[in-house]
Structures are given as C-alpha cells and as structure tokens.
Motif scaffolding. Structure first.
Motif, PDB file in Angstrom:
ATOM      1  N   PRO A   1       4.924   4.371  -8.253  1.00  0.00           N
ATOM      2  CA  PRO A   1       3.667   4.937  -7.753  1.00  0.00           C
ATOM      3  C   PRO A   1       3.924   6.273  -7.076  1.00  0.00           C
ATOM      4  O   PRO A   1       5.015   6.518  -6.559  1.00  0.00           O
ATOM      5  CB  PRO A   1       3.180   3.891  -6.748  1.00  0.00           C
ATOM      6  CG  PRO A   1       4.403   3.155  -6.328  1.00  0.00           C
ATOM      7  CD  PRO A   1       5.315   3.145  -7.521  1.00  0.00           C
TER       8      PRO A   1
ATOM      9  N   THR B   1      -1.919  -4.368  -3.598  1.00  0.00           N
ATOM     10  CA  THR B   1      -0.776  -4.109  -4.479  1.00  0.00           C
ATOM     11  C   THR B   1      -0.930  -2.853  -5.318  1.00  0.00           C
ATOM     12  O   THR B   1      -0.061  -2.547  -6.127  1.00  0.00           O
ATOM     13  CB  THR B   1      -0.586  -5.301  -5.431  1.00  0.00           C
ATOM     14  OG1 THR B   1      -1.802  -5.509  -6.157  1.00  0.00           O
ATOM     15  CG2 THR B   1      -0.228  -6.563  -4.661  1.00  0.00           C
ATOM     16  N   THR B   2      -2.031  -2.112  -5.127  1.00  0.00           N
ATOM     17  CA  THR B   2      -2.248  -0.926  -5.969  1.00  0.00           C
ATOM     18  C   THR B   2      -2.378   0.358  -5.159  1.00  0.00           C
ATOM     19  O   THR B   2      -2.821   1.380  -5.684  1.00  0.00           O
ATOM     20  CB  THR B   2      -3.508  -1.105  -6.843  1.00  0.00           C
ATOM     21  OG1 THR B   2      -4.651  -1.275  -5.995  1.00  0.00           O
ATOM     22  CG2 THR B   2      -3.376  -2.289  -7.773  1.00  0.00           C
ATOM     23  N   THR B   3      -1.996   0.318  -3.889  1.00  0.00           N
ATOM     24  CA  THR B   3      -2.142   1.490  -3.029  1.00  0.00           C
ATOM     25  C   THR B   3      -0.815   1.882  -2.392  1.00  0.00           C
ATOM     26  O   THR B   3      -0.116   1.037  -1.839  1.00  0.00           O
ATOM     27  CB  THR B   3      -3.156   1.223  -1.898  1.00  0.00           C
ATOM     28  OG1 THR B   3      -4.440   0.981  -2.467  1.00  0.00           O
ATOM     29  CG2 THR B   3      -3.249   2.408  -0.951  1.00  0.00           C
ATOM     30  N   SER B   4      -0.504   3.165  -2.464  1.00  0.00           N
ATOM     31  CA  SER B   4       0.656   3.725  -1.764  1.00  0.00           C
ATOM     32  C   SER B   4       0.172   4.800  -0.804  1.00  0.00           C
ATOM     33  O   SER B   4      -0.472   5.767  -1.217  1.00  0.00           O
ATOM     34  CB  SER B   4       1.650   4.344  -2.759  1.00  0.00           C
ATOM     35  OG  SER B   4       2.266   3.350  -3.543  1.00  0.00           O
TER      36      SER B   4
ATOM     37  N   ASP C   1       5.079  -0.224  -0.860  1.00  0.00           N
ATOM     38  CA  ASP C   1       4.487   0.597  -1.896  1.00  0.00           C
ATOM     39  C   ASP C   1       3.668  -0.246  -2.865  1.00  0.00           C
ATOM     40  O   ASP C   1       3.795  -1.478  -2.918  1.00  0.00           O
ATOM     41  CB  ASP C   1       5.595   1.325  -2.669  1.00  0.00           C
ATOM     42  CG  ASP C   1       5.531   2.829  -2.457  1.00  0.00           C
ATOM     43  OD1 ASP C   1       4.614   3.294  -1.760  1.00  0.00           O
ATOM     44  OD2 ASP C   1       6.405   3.549  -2.986  1.00  0.00           O
ATOM     45  N   ALA C   2       2.860   0.425  -3.661  1.00  0.00           N
ATOM     46  CA  ALA C   2       2.103  -0.256  -4.702  1.00  0.00           C
ATOM     47  C   ALA C   2       3.045  -0.817  -5.765  1.00  0.00           C
ATOM     48  O   ALA C   2       4.190  -0.375  -5.909  1.00  0.00           O
ATOM     49  CB  ALA C   2       1.114   0.713  -5.339  1.00  0.00           C
TER      50      ALA C   2
ATOM     51  N   PRO D   1      -4.012   3.582  -9.284  1.00  0.00           N
ATOM     52  CA  PRO D   1      -2.626   3.253  -9.663  1.00  0.00           C
ATOM     53  C   PRO D   1      -2.298   3.585 -11.110  1.00  0.00           C
ATOM     54  O   PRO D   1      -2.093   2.699 -11.955  1.00  0.00           O
ATOM     55  CB  PRO D   1      -2.562   1.747  -9.402  1.00  0.00           C
ATOM     56  CG  PRO D   1      -3.957   1.268  -9.679  1.00  0.00           C
ATOM     57  CD  PRO D   1      -4.857   2.379  -9.158  1.00  0.00           C
TER      58      PRO D   1
END
Length: 455
Positions: free
Chosen positions: A81, A271-274, A300-301, A90
């Motif tokens: 990511p 689980t899809t964001t950094s 991290d994602a 993502p």
C-alpha cells in the motif's frame, strides 16, 4: 428448528478476496450452517487461508457441514500500500481482484458436479465477483443470489432515485462520491454489474430493518427487476464475549479486563487504509492530549497476498509509548476487533466506517468517531452521525484533502468519551444494539431466505 434434507439443496459461497468481504460471507456461512444444509466456501488458496486465520467469534473448523474449496490462481503483482497516495483507495488490491477471473472454470466445474447430486444449487456470491458466474445460467438447477456488502443507505444514495424522502431534507447534504473510488475500480465494478444482470435471482444485505428499514424499503420499491431481497444482518456474532468464548488469550482483552466500563476508545481503520507519517503523528498527539485510555491498532493496509512481502515499519513520535504508559495500548498486528467492541470497558470506536466495522460497532452498542477514508465510508459515516445519531465526525469528507490535526483528534475523542453528548450517544447506541440483537434480520429474514431456497 426442523432438520432439512441434506441431499436436496447445496449452497456455494463465492467471496471477493478482500478482508471485509471474506469476513462477511464467512459469518453468513456460519449462520446458514445452523439449518443443516451442505455448504461449500470457495476462493483462492491464499484468501481462504486469510479468512480462516482471521475469523473471530467462532472456529470454522468446528462447523462440520462447511467444505472449503481452494483454487489456485496464476501469480499476480503484490504491491505494498502507498500511505502517501493522493487517494486512500486500496489500489494495491486490484491485481488480486483481476486474478479472480481465473476462478470461473473451477467454480463452473464445482457447480456442474453439485447440480448432478442435488435438487438445487444455491450460489451466494459477492456482487463484485459476478464474472465468475457467467456459465451459471447454462446449468438448469443453479440459482444465484447477490450479496451486497454495502449498506442499504449507501446503495440508495448512490442510485439517487427521485424519492420524496431525498427531496425532503437532510439527504441533500450527503457527501460526494468524488475521490472515494479510482477509475480502475469503477471500470471493474461496471464489468461485474453487467454480469450480475444475467445471473442474480435476489439480493442479500448485511443489514436489518431496525437499522435501515426506510432505505431497505426504498430499495425494494425501486427494484424494477422483481428480485426478492433479504436483510439478514448483522452477520457477526452479537452477544458480548465471555473470556471462555475466545479461542486464545489476547493481550488486548487482558488489558481491557483491567479498565473501567466505557473508559477506552478503540482506534482502528480496518484492512484497506494506510495512514501517512504526518497523519500518524497528529493522531498520536491527539490521543495523548485527550488523556483518554485507548487501544490503537497501528498497522498498514493489507496487500493482495498478506502472507508475502515485507510490511512497512510505522514509527511513533520519540518516547510516545513511554509517555502514554498504561493509558494506551499500541497493537501492531491483527487485533480481535469483535471482542474489543464487545468488551464492557470499550466506550467508543474511532473508525474508517467500513460497513463491516459499522455493523460490528452497532451490534455491540458502541458509538463511533468517524474518519472515512474511501469507497462507501463517507456515506456510512453520514448514516452513523446524521441519521442514527450514534457518532461524531472527525474527518469531514468535504475537507478530505486537509490534514486532520491533533487538536481535532483531541476534541472529538473528548466529545465522545467525556461529555453528556457522548453519554447520550452511548445510551442510544446500546438501545439500537438491543433492538438489533432482539429482532435483527439473522432470525426471521434468514428463515424467510432459507424457506425460499428450499421451497
């Protein structure tokens, strides 16, 4: 509940290979398993391993009527990511989404095999993976049902029908879809939508009338295809967790056991964001200055394949963990979100407002500090804060290009955790939770769906 005949109807589940989607369909499989129907959960080898490793609230190995079918796919790119991307979407997952086209033939073979020994084969597929079912209409006793992983409110608002309710008031203030999705994903979604038209016999929603009754009714009224719909959520386990129900000891739960009721805010962005280094610094300082207890999942994602490649090492301000001491717990790995939200010490949830997290938080009676990042999250945040009134906005989507400051973090955390307004939101969240647990769709609506497919 009467035991149904196992050799008449078989059910095949086909999830999209992203954690929030895998998780919802795996929980749905658990609920259907109580009706004693044979269940087949399909997917790529790596993503089925991911789903089973991370499932919370129950052990998939304990359900004897679920058979997992692991299908290999050719190698695909597995980029990390990008926390500094101009969009939070993502994009690193797109190669794994595109790779699902290779599931078409093995899934078709499975459906043909099952169709020979069952009166009917029911396919429940994520609406974003419809292209694997393009051969299904050629198999006479196969019926396909689309699982919609979004809220009814989001689907209704994105469709923008000319309804009285929409022209009547606050819905005119809905956040824009601009910058929430990439062009690549929009094109991918368009392809799935075209395939879905040819295969779907009905729609399933991870929602219930206690939460979204108005919008579920509007979707039903606006349905020109005549397809049936069922609101079968919440899919996740809804009872507060006892220690004995946990499959293994968790440092998070051990820590929560030592805290006062409603004293901890849980901080997690899915689980899809950094987050960028700047965002992490401001969030860290804001949490510290708020003087509130917190659990912060700092990771991290996901990549397309979570088991391969290195993860970014995320740095906190120097001496941070020593300064916050026992008041804050930093978790850098997978955290048991359901158990944390269901714990009596958890009084708030700072969230990206993915629909999975929203449903878990609502069903556990925990109000939300909303920081939407991409996709349907801005609309979900609006639902939580403006419609259900069980949350406060930290990041206004209209200001999505601006950095969230530590001052804003501190202000919102205090507003939720130590104010009369926050107490009222907690009370309202608990009342909504009770209505969902007592009358949610995973009871009567699920009975209706099972009766329909076993007719």
């Amino acid at each position: 509940m009467a035991k149904l005949c196992n050799d008449e109807v078989a059910i095949v589940m086909i999830p999209l290979p992203a954690q929030g989607h895998l998780n919802q369909l795996l929980h749905l499989t658990r609920l259907i398993s109580t009706y004693h129907l044979p269940l087949h959960f399909t997917g790529t080898t790596v993503h089925l391993h991911q789903a089973r490793t991370r499932v919370q609230g129950w052990d998939p190995l304990s359900i004897s009527n679920i058979k997992f079918h692991e299908f290999p796919t050719p190698c695909y790119e597995n980029p990390p990511p990008n926390p500094n991307s101009t969009t939070k979407f993502p994009s690193q997952l797109m190669p794994s989404f595109h790779a699902t086209c290779h599931l078409r033939h093995p899934i078709t073979s499975l459906l043909r095999e099952l169709s020979c020994s069952n009166k009917r084969v029911i396919v429940i597929y994520d609406s974003l993976i419809a292209w694997v079912l393009q051969d299904a209409p050629n198999i006479p006793n196969v019926e396909c049902y689309s699982f919609r992983s979004l809220s009814a409110f989001t689907i209704h608002s994105w469709n923008k029908p000319n309804s009285v309710e929409e022209n009547d008031g606050f819905l005119k203030n809905l956040p824009s879809m601009k910058d929430s999705l990439t062009l690549e994903f929009l094109e991918y979604s368009k392809v799935q939508r075209e395939y879905r038209k040819n295969v779907s016999s009905g729609d399933l929603y991870n929602s219930c009338y206690e939460i979204e009754g108005l919008y579920l009714d509007l979707l039903s009224k606006g349905n020109s295809t005549g397809h049936k719909q069922w609101a079968i959520g919440p899919l996740n386990p809804v009872k507060p967790f006892a220690r004995k129900e946990s499959r293994k000891s968790s440092i998070c739960i051990d820590w929560l056991d030592k805290q006062e009721p409603n004293s901890v805010i849980f901080v997690s962005f899915g689980t899809t964001t950094s987050l960028s280094d700047e965002e992490i610094k401001e969030l860290a300082i804001g949490l510290e200055k708020s003087q509130q207890k917190f659990i912060w999942v700092l990771r991290d994602a996901d990549k397309g394949d979570i088991f391969n490649g290195k993860s970014r090492k995320i740095e906190l301000p120097k001496g941070y963990e020593e300064r916050v001491g026992k008041r804050g717990l930093i978790v850098r790995d997978w955290a048991p979100q359901l158990e944390i939200l269901g714990h009596v010490s958890t009084g708030g949830f700072m969230s990206h407002c993915g629909w999975n997290s929203c449903m878990e938080s609502i069903s556990m009676g925990v109000p939300i500090v909303a920081w939407p990042m991409h996709s349907d999250q801005p609309t979900n945040a609006f639902l939580v804060t403006e419609v259900l009134k069980i949350g406060v906005v930290l990041k206004d989507w209209a200001k999505r290009d601006e950095l969230v400051s530590s001052v804003e973090v501190e202000k919102c955390v205090k507003r939720l955790m130590v104010s009369e307004e926050g107490d009222e939101m907690r009370k309202k969240a608990m009342e909504l939770s009770k209505s969902v647990v007592d009358g949610g769709g995973s009871g009567k609506e699920m009975d209706s769906f099972i009766a329909h497919i076993t007719r």
